[in-house]
Design a protein around this motif. Structure first.
Motif, PDB file in Angstrom:
ATOM      1  N   GLY A 315       4.355   7.413   2.102  1.00 56.79           N
ATOM      2  CA  GLY A 315       3.109   7.233   1.364  1.00 56.79           C
ATOM      3  C   GLY A 315       2.544   5.839   1.536  1.00 56.79           C
ATOM      4  N   ALA A 316       1.428   5.579   0.848  1.00 53.48           N
ATOM      5  CA  ALA A 316       0.766   4.269   0.926  1.00 53.48           C
ATOM      6  C   ALA A 316       1.745   3.157   0.584  1.00 53.48           C
ATOM      7  CB  ALA A 316      -0.425   4.242  -0.024  1.00 53.48           C
ATOM      8  N   SER A 321       3.530   4.008   6.865  1.00 50.67           N
ATOM      9  CA  SER A 321       2.090   3.930   6.600  1.00 50.67           C
ATOM     10  C   SER A 321       1.523   2.592   7.045  1.00 50.67           C
ATOM     11  CB  SER A 321       1.831   4.144   5.106  1.00 50.67           C
ATOM     12  OG  SER A 321       0.459   4.021   4.814  1.00 50.67           O
ATOM     13  N   TYR A 459      -6.788   6.072   3.258  1.00 48.10           N
ATOM     14  CA  TYR A 459      -7.041   6.464   1.875  1.00 48.10           C
ATOM     15  C   TYR A 459      -6.537   5.352   0.951  1.00 48.10           C
ATOM     16  CZ  TYR A 459      -2.065   7.647   2.026  1.00 48.10           C
ATOM     17  OH  TYR A 459      -0.700   7.583   2.177  1.00 48.10           O
ATOM     18  N   THR A 460      -7.066   5.354  -0.269  1.00 49.84           N
ATOM     19  CA  THR A 460      -6.604   4.424  -1.289  1.00 49.84           C
ATOM     20  C   THR A 460      -5.868   5.222  -2.356  1.00 49.84           C
ATOM     21  OG1 THR A 460      -8.534   3.005  -0.923  1.00 49.84           O
ATOM     22  CG2 THR A 460      -7.284   2.666  -2.956  1.00 49.84           C
ATOM     23  N   THR A 461      -4.610   4.880  -2.593  1.00 48.76           N
ATOM     24  CA  THR A 461      -3.850   5.540  -3.652  1.00 48.76           C
ATOM     25  C   THR A 461      -4.059   4.778  -4.955  1.00 48.76           C
ATOM     26  OG1 THR A 461      -2.170   6.395  -2.146  1.00 48.76           O
ATOM     27  CG2 THR A 461      -1.557   6.208  -4.454  1.00 48.76           C
ATOM     28  N   THR A 496      -1.242  10.045  -9.787  1.00 45.33           N
ATOM     29  CA  THR A 496      -1.864   9.297  -8.683  1.00 45.33           C
ATOM     30  C   THR A 496      -2.914  10.162  -8.004  1.00 45.33           C
ATOM     31  OG1 THR A 496      -0.145  10.019  -7.115  1.00 45.33           O
ATOM     32  CG2 THR A 496       0.183   7.892  -8.218  1.00 45.33           C
ATOM     33  N   GLU A 497      -3.894   9.511  -7.402  1.00 44.97           N
ATOM     34  CA  GLU A 497      -4.950  10.187  -6.651  1.00 44.97           C
ATOM     35  C   GLU A 497      -5.137   9.446  -5.331  1.00 44.97           C
ATOM     36  OE1 GLU A 497      -7.138  12.785  -7.406  1.00 44.97           O
ATOM     37  OE2 GLU A 497      -6.230  13.260  -9.353  1.00 44.97           O
ATOM     38  N   ASN A 498      -5.322  10.201  -4.255  1.00 39.63           N
ATOM     39  CA  ASN A 498      -5.622   9.601  -2.957  1.00 39.63           C
ATOM     40  C   ASN A 498      -7.123   9.701  -2.701  1.00 39.63           C
ATOM     41  OD1 ASN A 498      -2.964   8.968  -2.450  1.00 39.63           O
ATOM     42  ND2 ASN A 498      -2.567  10.802  -1.237  1.00 39.63           N
ATOM     43  N   THR A 527      -2.736  -0.194  -7.062  1.00 39.97           N
ATOM     44  CA  THR A 527      -3.594   0.380  -6.021  1.00 39.97           C
ATOM     45  C   THR A 527      -3.096  -0.041  -4.635  1.00 39.97           C
ATOM     46  OG1 THR A 527      -5.518   0.434  -7.478  1.00 39.97           O
ATOM     47  CG2 THR A 527      -5.943   0.486  -5.115  1.00 39.97           C
TER      48      THR A 527
END
Length: 571
Positions: A315-316, A321, A459-461, A496-498, A527
């Motif tokens: 992940g981020a 990544s 993307y921004t997590t 969390t949201e991507n 973030t």
């Protein structure tokens, strides 16, 4: 060697008597990059059956140091002793003496293929990983095509250019050999200097032998572990190729790799980040990045074969990544080509060829091309291990054309009114006219080449918090410090949201989160920016399910047919 033996022996005697180092003179007399000062050969060895072992050692000892090292890497002494004890040495020497392996009859590529086939067979018997040694030749040809297609100066006949090519996981030298053959085929005046490193002693030895016969400097082929002991430290190359082992852990070299990452950062090879210890594929990708010639000095291009994991694992903020972020934000990825499954000898998993460059043509800058060549294959007449499919020359040419043209394309199949295919699927690019559709029919379109902006993969997590509430349902507020008077987050409600990089984080939050959780907020300290390349998702084609009426009609036909069969049996 036989033709130059008298001259070599005479030169050896003369120079030795004069107290001079005979090596440079003998190389010139031999006309090769190696020589042998023994008066023996395999045929004369057979004339003295009682002393074949001693004479064979004397013959091997007569080779120049670089050639002798090849025998030592194969642990030749142990093999000879084993054959001698079993009374098989004379028979084996006799067999080899009767086989004509002269370079004019058996070229270097064929010898490499023979050796790699033996390795593959013995690896199957011992249940080892043959893929660590052998890359299918059609995969190498495809990679070499993609590396050279944009470089007109190198491929134009008559241009006496000199270029370097490097493989950090050289194996038996197959990638280096195919690259050299391709360049000579298109421009005989071009010279390709080959460099490589290989961990496996036997593979290193055959690669070194191949380079000896080709007249390459064997000092450019180094033994050892590329990750922990870079045999070409400080060097940079024009072209690079690699097929590192899939999914192999790097625990044995972890200390050296982490030390370089922490102490040297971007001045070393592993600045962008470190992948998880269970898969070291991306370490080789970063190693190749460090070997790229600066763009102002002509730049570099390289191809590397990876499995699917480096596309999306992590992940981020993870090492994987961050490595993807580095290559995409620095505009280094030209294309990723998805190969058919069942292409390699030891695995049937999906594999991908990444093409990276710091000298992108103007029209490619800021973009990545994805090519799904999963349907570009033909069935082999006989399976070899897990390899059941191969790419034909036509398939390789199609992928090369799609890459060279930097174009989007689809495989289009014409379907009649009943949904049946009319002929083979056709490759259609944006410049081509689509096939004619019959009355009541339709076109089935499957994308095979797509072009994206680099930021499309980012993307921004964001971490979405909601307040912790007391027994009365009221938000719990912080009592001291920075949190005094502020709602405290409830870890059980944390989410969390991507958010795509192309989308504004605040707008996304107000649009997608607040309507469902009006009391939510974003924790800015958590973030992170991440990158992934969901290759298969970009080529997925939704096929709507059949209508219930169609399914009911099919069931009724099947039921009626079964009833008729039962009635026929009971009549």
């Amino acid at each position: 060697m036989a033709a130059t033996m008298p001259a070599v022996l005479a030169e050896f005697a003369a120079r030795t008597a004069a107290g001079l180092n005979p090596e440079p003179f003998l190389l010139r007399k031999a006309g090769q990059s190696f020589f042998n000062t023994s008066s023996l050969d395999l045929v004369t060895l057979l004339g003295d059956q009682d002393h074949v072992r001693q004479n064979l050692y004397a013959y091997i000892q007569g080779f120049s140091p670089a050639a002798r090292d090849i025998f030592e890497r194969f642990d030749f002494h142990t093999q000879v002793e084993r054959l001698a004890k079993a009374d098989l040495l004379y028979l084996v020497v006799e067999k080899f003496a009767n086989i004509d392996l002269h370079p004019e009859r058996v070229d270097n590529a064929s010898m490499g293929a023979v050796f790699e086939e033996l390795i593959r067979k013995f690896a199957e018997i011992s249940n080892e990983t043959a893929g660590e040694h052998f890359t299918p030749r059609e995969v190498i040809r495809l990679m070499v095509n993609l590396l050279f297609i944009e470089d007109d100066d190198v491929l134009t006949p008559g241009n006496a250019v000199v270029r370097t090519v490097y493989d950090p996981t050289a194996g038996t030298g197959g990638m280096l050999s195919v690259a050299g053959e391709y360049l000579l085929e298109h421009n005989p005046q071009a010279r390709l200097t080959m460099f490589g490193q290989e961990l496996n002693d036997e593979s290193y030895a055959i690669c070194k032998a191949d380079m000896l016969i080709k007249g390459q400097d064997v000092g450019n082929i180094v033994a050892g572990n590329t990750l922990s002991d870079d045999g070409h430290g400080g060097r940079q190359f024009d072209y690079m190729l690699s097929n590192p082992p899939f999914g192999v852990e790097w625990k044995k070299v972890e200390r050296a790799v982490r030390l370089e990452h922490e102490q040297r950062g971007f001045d070393g090879r592993f600045g962008p980040g470190l992948p998880r210890v269970s898969d070291g594929s991306l370490l080789f990708l970063m190693h190749l990045l460090a070997k790229m010639r600066p763009a102002q000095d002509g730049g570099s291009r390289f191809g590397i074969v990876l499995n699917g994991s480096p596309l999306f694992t992590g992940g981020a903020g993870s090492g994987e990544s961050e490595i993807r972020r580095y290559v995409l934000e620095n505009d280094l990825v030209e294309a990723i080509v998805g190969l058919p499954t069942d292409m390699f000898y030891n695995t049937g998993i999906a594999t991908y060829v990444w093409i990276l460059s710091n000298k992108k043509p103007e029209d490619r800058r800021g973009f990545v091309q994805l090519i799904d060549a999963g349907s570009f294959w033909q069935k082999m007449r006989k399976s070899l291990g897990s390899k059941r499919k191969e790419m034909s020359e036509a398939h390789i040419e199609q992928v090369t054309r799609l890459f060279g043209g930097f174009t989007e394309a689809e495989l289009v199949t014409v379907l009649d009114a009943a949904g049946q295919a009319l002929g083979e699927a056709q490759l259609v690019t944006g410049a081509d006219l689509p096939p004619v559709v019959p009355e009541g029919g339709r076109l089935q379109r499957v994308p095979v080449s797509r072009i994206f902006r680099n930021e499309d993969f980012g993307y921004t997590t964001i971490t979405v918090e909601r307040p912790l509430r007391d027994a009365q349902g009221q938000p719990v507020l912080g009592a001291k410090g920075k949190q005094k008077g502020k709602p405290q987050p409830d870890s059980a409600l944390r989410d969390t949201e991507n958010v795509p990089l192309s989308d504004d984080v605040r707008s996304y939050f107000e649009r997608e989160v607040l309507p469902h959780a009006p009391d939510a907020w974003i924790d800015p300290e958590k973030t992170k920016v991440g990158y992934e390349i969901p290759f298969n998702r970009h080529f997925y084609v939704f096929e709507p399910p059949r209508s219930l009426a169609e399914i009911d009609a099919d069931l009724k036909r099947s039921t009626d047919r079964i009833k008729a069969m039962i009635e026929g049996l009971s009549a």
